[in-house]
Design an enzyme around this catalytic site. Structure first.
Site, PDB file in Angstrom:
ATOM      1  N   ASP A   1       0.932  -1.072   0.020  1.00 44.28           N
ATOM      2  CA  ASP A   1       0.089  -0.134   0.018  1.00 44.28           C
ATOM      3  C   ASP A   1       0.837   1.214   0.114  1.00 44.28           C
ATOM      4  O   ASP A   1       1.655   1.475   0.686  1.00 44.28           O
ATOM      5  CB  ASP A   1      -0.883  -0.118   1.295  1.00 44.28           C
ATOM      6  CG  ASP A   1      -1.979   1.197   1.517  1.00 44.28           C
ATOM      7  OD1 ASP A   1      -2.684   1.276   0.430  1.00 44.28           O
ATOM      8  OD2 ASP A   1      -1.430   2.065   1.972  1.00 44.28           O
TER       9      ASP A   1
ATOM     10  N   TYR B   1       2.866   9.602  -0.416  1.00 44.68           N
ATOM     11  CA  TYR B   1       4.241   9.340   0.324  1.00 44.68           C
ATOM     12  C   TYR B   1       5.318   9.325  -0.240  1.00 44.68           C
ATOM     13  O   TYR B   1       6.511   9.296   0.464  1.00 44.68           O
ATOM     14  CB  TYR B   1       4.012   7.701   0.502  1.00 44.68           C
ATOM     15  CG  TYR B   1       2.740   7.133   1.181  1.00 44.68           C
ATOM     16  CD1 TYR B   1       1.703   8.168   1.786  1.00 44.68           C
ATOM     17  CD2 TYR B   1       2.107   5.968   1.133  1.00 44.68           C
ATOM     18  CE1 TYR B   1       0.511   7.838   2.335  1.00 44.68           C
ATOM     19  CE2 TYR B   1       1.015   5.444   1.875  1.00 44.68           C
ATOM     20  CZ  TYR B   1       0.270   6.394   2.239  1.00 44.68           C
ATOM     21  OH  TYR B   1      -0.695   5.955   3.065  1.00 44.68           O
TER      22      TYR B   1
ATOM     23  N   LYS C   1      -2.590   5.968  -4.488  1.00 44.41           N
ATOM     24  CA  LYS C   1      -3.879   6.844  -4.413  1.00 44.41           C
ATOM     25  C   LYS C   1      -3.675   8.002  -5.106  1.00 44.41           C
ATOM     26  O   LYS C   1      -2.525   8.711  -5.106  1.00 44.41           O
ATOM     27  CB  LYS C   1      -3.819   7.187  -2.987  1.00 44.41           C
ATOM     28  CG  LYS C   1      -4.033   5.974  -1.854  1.00 44.41           C
ATOM     29  CD  LYS C   1      -3.877   6.374  -0.355  1.00 44.41           C
ATOM     30  CE  LYS C   1      -3.698   5.048   0.573  1.00 44.41           C
ATOM     31  NZ  LYS C   1      -2.612   4.263   0.444  1.00 44.41           N
TER      32      LYS C   1
ATOM     33  N   HIS D   1      -7.464   9.670  -2.245  1.00 43.72           N
ATOM     34  CA  HIS D   1      -6.671   9.633  -0.919  1.00 43.72           C
ATOM     35  C   HIS D   1      -7.553  10.347  -0.022  1.00 43.72           C
ATOM     36  O   HIS D   1      -7.529   9.980   1.421  1.00 43.72           O
ATOM     37  CB  HIS D   1      -5.688  10.364  -0.966  1.00 43.72           C
ATOM     38  CG  HIS D   1      -4.287   9.899  -0.118  1.00 43.72           C
ATOM     39  ND1 HIS D   1      -3.158   9.891  -0.071  1.00 43.72           N
ATOM     40  CD2 HIS D   1      -4.570   9.302   1.205  1.00 43.72           C
ATOM     41  CE1 HIS D   1      -2.608   9.513   0.993  1.00 43.72           C
ATOM     42  NE2 HIS D   1      -3.491   9.262   1.848  1.00 43.72           N
TER      43      HIS D   1
END
Length: 332
Positions: free
Chosen positions: A46, A51, A81, A114
């Site tokens: 994930d 990120y 996302k 997200h």
């Protein structure tokens, strides 16, 4: 003892109940744990554009697993996302193209929205950070318009499944009422102190698989949030809760294993993050025992409802209870 190790999506595809969360996983630190996780049997990874590690993940998987043919692409379940910057016309296609390039893949297995809000963009380079270094939220977001573009990604083969993250029941229902392709997954904060039972029940009734982020309470998130967003949050120490420790002792398991077992036995996917080989092994090895109902009830009783939430996303300027898309002012 045979235990179910996957959740079944609306398409019939199987999503592993335990995956590797990668928030805060940066280049130079993530490679080793990701390699160890894949060796330990993790197949769900994930990540997210926000990120900043899709390129690290893509490079390691391609060079160490796919090119040597240790795994086939279909053996993996990759979830990423759409960032809040992309919650606008043209955003989903633009951002998934970038994600696929970094991941070195032609599709992802799950593509999630997200956040239910949109970041304002600043300057000629369309930065999501304003001159004061803050993330500022647009006054509103057209979820349905964005969802139709998400559906187009499935049509184009860029995403096998699409879903949502940090949406509440009202927002999910709005998508369900106006969609052609139903959300396959909802990723939400879910752990011992916020068990999200009404929202989980709603999702399961509608065939939506739920994924729990921060299933262990996200140790270290307070430092990360302060460093990156200037936000002050309090992170509870779930791993030292006396009730959890008592149950763990009974089954000769670690506290983290009890917390994760409590989640996945509800049919919920969990994506704990760890940089430790030992913890990675512990987190995925939870399918060889069954907790008695009395012990499950002990952990059920620790639910604090909305008061157990760690992340309310208010570090985003303008994202308060009065914002039309603020998802946390109702429970679920």
């Amino acid at each position: 003892m045979a235990c179910k190790t996957f959740a079944t999506l609306l398409t019939g595809a199987k999503m592993p109940l335990i995956g590797l969360g990668t928030w805060q996983g940066i280049a130079g630190e993530l490679e080793g744990p990701l390699q160890s996780a894949l060796k330990a049997g993790y197949r769900l990874i994930d990540t997210a554009t926000a990120y900043g590690n899709e390129d690290v993940i893509g490079k390691l998987i391609e060079e160490n697993w796919l090119t040597p043919r240790k795994l086939k692409r279909e053996d993996l379940f990759i979830s990423t996302k759409l960032p809040p910057s992309g919650m606008r016309p043209g955003g989903p296609d633009k951002w998934i193209r970038q994600s696929l390039e970094k991941l070195r893949m032609d599709h992802v297995d799950m593509y999630l929205i997200h956040m239910p809000f949109t970041w304002k963009l600043w300057g000629p380079d369309e930065s999501p950070v304003n001159p004061d270094g803050k993330y500022v939220v647009e006054e509103d977001t057209d979820h349905i318009a964005v969802w139709k573009e998400m559906e187009a990604l499935v049509d184009a083969g860029k995403a096998k499944h699409i879903g949502l993250s940090n949406f509440n029941q009202r927002q999910v229902q709005n998508i369900l009422d106006n969609c052609r392709i139903k959300p396959a997954n909802l990723q939400i904060e879910l752990h011992m102190y916020i068990q999200q039972r009404p929202l989980v029940d709603f999702c399961h009734k509608n065939g939506i698989v739920v994924t729990a982020y921060s299933p262990l309470g996200s140790p270290g998130a307070d430092v990360a949030m302060k460093t990156h967003f200037g936000a002050n949050i309090s992170v509870p120490d779930l791993l030292r809760n006396p009730v959890v420790l008592e149950v763990a002792k009974k089954y000769k398991k670690y506290a983290a294993q009890i917390l994760l077992k409590h989640i996945v036995d509800r049919g919920i996917v969990a994506v704990p993050k760890s940089l430790s080989d030992d913890f990675l092994q512990q987190n995925i090895n939870i399918f060889d025992f069954k907790m008695e109902s009395a012990d499950i009830e002990k952990i059920n009783a620790l639910d604090k409802g909305k008061d157990g939430r760690i992340f309310d996303m208010k570090f985003n300027e303008g994202f308060t209870e009065s914002h039309p898309q603020f998802p946390f002012n109702e429970y679920p």
